[in-house]
Scaffold this motif. Structure first.
Motif, PDB file in Angstrom:
ATOM      1  N   VAL A   3       0.860  -1.174   0.000  1.00 36.50           N
ATOM      2  CA  VAL A   3       0.000   0.000   0.000  1.00 36.50           C
ATOM      3  C   VAL A   3       0.896   1.223   0.000  1.00 36.50           C
ATOM      4  O   VAL A   3       1.924   1.248   0.673  1.00 36.50           O
ATOM      5  CB  VAL A   3      -0.910   0.012   1.249  1.00 36.50           C
ATOM      6  CG1 VAL A   3      -1.798   1.231   1.260  1.00 36.50           C
ATOM      7  CG2 VAL A   3      -1.738  -1.250   1.300  1.00 36.50           C
ATOM      8  N   ARG A   4       0.516   2.228  -0.762  1.00 35.69           N
ATOM      9  CA  ARG A   4       1.328   3.437  -0.808  1.00 35.69           C
ATOM     10  C   ARG A   4       1.452   4.055   0.575  1.00 35.69           C
ATOM     11  O   ARG A   4       0.561   3.926   1.403  1.00 35.69           O
ATOM     12  CB  ARG A   4       0.705   4.443  -1.773  1.00 35.69           C
ATOM     13  CG  ARG A   4       0.914   4.034  -3.203  1.00 35.69           C
ATOM     14  CD  ARG A   4       0.449   5.118  -4.139  1.00 35.69           C
ATOM     15  NE  ARG A   4      -0.088   4.454  -5.304  1.00 35.69           N
ATOM     16  CZ  ARG A   4      -1.306   4.610  -5.762  1.00 35.69           C
ATOM     17  NH1 ARG A   4      -2.129   5.434  -5.172  1.00 35.69           N
ATOM     18  NH2 ARG A   4      -1.709   3.954  -6.815  1.00 35.69           N
ATOM     19  N   GLU A   5       2.537   4.725   0.814  1.00 33.31           N
ATOM     20  CA  GLU A   5       2.895   5.264   2.132  1.00 33.31           C
ATOM     21  C   GLU A   5       1.751   6.032   2.794  1.00 33.31           C
ATOM     22  O   GLU A   5       1.411   5.788   3.930  1.00 33.31           O
ATOM     23  CB  GLU A   5       4.117   6.174   1.992  1.00 33.31           C
ATOM     24  CG  GLU A   5       4.734   6.584   3.290  1.00 33.31           C
ATOM     25  CD  GLU A   5       5.529   5.471   3.928  1.00 33.31           C
ATOM     26  OE1 GLU A   5       5.648   5.476   5.158  1.00 33.31           O
ATOM     27  OE2 GLU A   5       6.024   4.605   3.202  1.00 33.31           O
ATOM     28  N   GLY A   6       1.114   6.928   2.089  1.00 30.64           N
ATOM     29  CA  GLY A   6       0.054   7.752   2.672  1.00 30.64           C
ATOM     30  C   GLY A   6      -1.250   7.005   2.884  1.00 30.64           C
ATOM     31  O   GLY A   6      -2.065   7.406   3.710  1.00 30.64           O
ATOM     32  N   ASN A   7      -1.458   5.935   2.139  1.00 28.52           N
ATOM     33  CA  ASN A   7      -2.725   5.220   2.200  1.00 28.52           C
ATOM     34  C   ASN A   7      -2.715   4.023   3.145  1.00 28.52           C
ATOM     35  O   ASN A   7      -3.740   3.386   3.334  1.00 28.52           O
ATOM     36  CB  ASN A   7      -3.120   4.727   0.804  1.00 28.52           C
ATOM     37  CG  ASN A   7      -3.477   5.862  -0.115  1.00 28.52           C
ATOM     38  OD1 ASN A   7      -3.891   6.920   0.326  1.00 28.52           O
ATOM     39  ND2 ASN A   7      -3.308   5.654  -1.405  1.00 28.52           N
ATOM     40  N   GLU A   8      -1.577   3.705   3.724  1.00 29.93           N
ATOM     41  CA  GLU A   8      -1.477   2.512   4.554  1.00 29.93           C
ATOM     42  C   GLU A   8      -2.405   2.588   5.767  1.00 29.93           C
ATOM     43  O   GLU A   8      -3.085   1.614   6.099  1.00 29.93           O
ATOM     44  CB  GLU A   8      -0.045   2.306   5.009  1.00 29.93           C
ATOM     45  CG  GLU A   8       0.163   0.987   5.691  1.00 29.93           C
ATOM     46  CD  GLU A   8       1.628   0.709   5.952  1.00 29.93           C
ATOM     47  OE1 GLU A   8       1.886  -0.156   6.792  1.00 29.93           O
ATOM     48  OE2 GLU A   8       2.494   1.338   5.317  1.00 29.93           O
ATOM     49  N   ILE A  75     -11.791  -3.347  -0.946  1.00 28.76           N
ATOM     50  CA  ILE A  75     -10.820  -2.444  -0.322  1.00 28.76           C
ATOM     51  C   ILE A  75      -9.471  -2.566  -1.023  1.00 28.76           C
ATOM     52  O   ILE A  75      -8.822  -1.561  -1.332  1.00 28.76           O
ATOM     53  CB  ILE A  75     -10.681  -2.751   1.186  1.00 28.76           C
ATOM     54  CG1 ILE A  75     -11.962  -2.384   1.918  1.00 28.76           C
ATOM     55  CG2 ILE A  75      -9.494  -2.007   1.784  1.00 28.76           C
ATOM     56  CD1 ILE A  75     -12.015  -2.884   3.353  1.00 28.76           C
ATOM     57  N   ASP A  76      -9.040  -3.795  -1.284  1.00 26.74           N
ATOM     58  CA  ASP A  76      -7.752  -4.001  -1.956  1.00 26.74           C
ATOM     59  C   ASP A  76      -7.743  -3.393  -3.351  1.00 26.74           C
ATOM     60  O   ASP A  76      -6.740  -2.812  -3.774  1.00 26.74           O
ATOM     61  CB  ASP A  76      -7.424  -5.492  -2.031  1.00 26.74           C
ATOM     62  CG  ASP A  76      -7.054  -6.074  -0.679  1.00 26.74           C
ATOM     63  OD1 ASP A  76      -6.824  -5.297   0.268  1.00 26.74           O
ATOM     64  OD2 ASP A  76      -6.997  -7.309  -0.574  1.00 26.74           O
ATOM     65  N   ARG A  77      -8.834  -3.513  -4.079  1.00 29.21           N
ATOM     66  CA  ARG A  77      -8.897  -2.904  -5.412  1.00 29.21           C
ATOM     67  C   ARG A  77      -8.840  -1.387  -5.315  1.00 29.21           C
ATOM     68  O   ARG A  77      -8.192  -0.733  -6.125  1.00 29.21           O
ATOM     69  CB  ARG A  77     -10.177  -3.332  -6.124  1.00 29.21           C
ATOM     70  CG  ARG A  77     -10.107  -4.719  -6.670  1.00 29.21           C
ATOM     71  CD  ARG A  77     -11.297  -5.022  -7.566  1.00 29.21           C
ATOM     72  NE  ARG A  77     -11.343  -6.416  -7.866  1.00 29.21           N
ATOM     73  CZ  ARG A  77     -12.404  -7.177  -7.741  1.00 29.21           C
ATOM     74  NH1 ARG A  77     -13.553  -6.657  -7.337  1.00 29.21           N
ATOM     75  NH2 ARG A  77     -12.368  -8.459  -8.025  1.00 29.21           N
ATOM     76  N   ARG A  78      -9.529  -0.843  -4.334  1.00 28.47           N
ATOM     77  CA  ARG A  78      -9.547   0.617  -4.181  1.00 28.47           C
ATOM     78  C   ARG A  78      -8.158   1.152  -3.891  1.00 28.47           C
ATOM     79  O   ARG A  78      -7.767   2.217  -4.379  1.00 28.47           O
ATOM     80  CB  ARG A  78     -10.491   1.012  -3.059  1.00 28.47           C
ATOM     81  CG  ARG A  78     -10.510   2.494  -2.831  1.00 28.47           C
ATOM     82  CD  ARG A  78     -11.652   2.941  -2.003  1.00 28.47           C
ATOM     83  NE  ARG A  78     -11.668   4.384  -2.025  1.00 28.47           N
ATOM     84  CZ  ARG A  78     -11.741   5.114  -0.951  1.00 28.47           C
ATOM     85  NH1 ARG A  78     -11.816   4.566   0.225  1.00 28.47           N
ATOM     86  NH2 ARG A  78     -11.744   6.422  -1.048  1.00 28.47           N
ATOM     87  N   PHE A  79      -7.368   0.434  -3.093  1.00 29.27           N
ATOM     88  CA  PHE A  79      -6.027   0.886  -2.749  1.00 29.27           C
ATOM     89  C   PHE A  79      -4.971   0.302  -3.670  1.00 29.27           C
ATOM     90  O   PHE A  79      -3.785   0.405  -3.390  1.00 29.27           O
ATOM     91  CB  PHE A  79      -5.735   0.574  -1.281  1.00 29.27           C
ATOM     92  CG  PHE A  79      -6.492   1.455  -0.329  1.00 29.27           C
ATOM     93  CD1 PHE A  79      -6.013   2.698  -0.006  1.00 29.27           C
ATOM     94  CD2 PHE A  79      -7.694   1.047   0.200  1.00 29.27           C
ATOM     95  CE1 PHE A  79      -6.707   3.518   0.863  1.00 29.27           C
ATOM     96  CE2 PHE A  79      -8.395   1.846   1.072  1.00 29.27           C
ATOM     97  CZ  PHE A  79      -7.912   3.103   1.401  1.00 29.27           C
TER      98      PHE A  79
END
Length: 84
Positions: A3-8, A75-79
């Motif tokens: 997951v990208r740093e800001g979205n974790e 959720i996984d697809r969204r992130f």
């Protein structure tokens, strides 16, 4: 995938919320079945509370697991971390 740093934090928050909802729902169904009074009613020769406890409680857990799995996939697809 990571997951990208800001979205974790957002990913973990949504994942945790979904897991909590699934656990509470399955637990509530099981608790209601446990608290059912043992009465004289029978179904297929078994006391009604035992029949429903043996049938409905595992079914509630199964439904909660499939619901959580579908939610986690979204959720996984969204992130953008889905393993498709």
């Amino acid at each position: 995938m990571m997951v990208r740093e800001g979205n974790e934090a957002a990913w973990w928050r949504r994942t945790g919320r979904g897991a909590a909802i699934a656990l509470v729902a399955a637990g509530a169904v099981s608790l209601v079945l446990f608290l059912m009074p043992a009465g004289g009613r029978t179904m297929l020769g078994l006391p009604l509370d035992a029949f429903l406890g043996g049938l409905v409680a595992p079914l509630a857990v199964l439904v909660a697991v499939f619901w959580f799995s579908a939610r986690q996939r979204r959720i996984d697809r969204r992130f953008d971390v889905a393993e498709d």
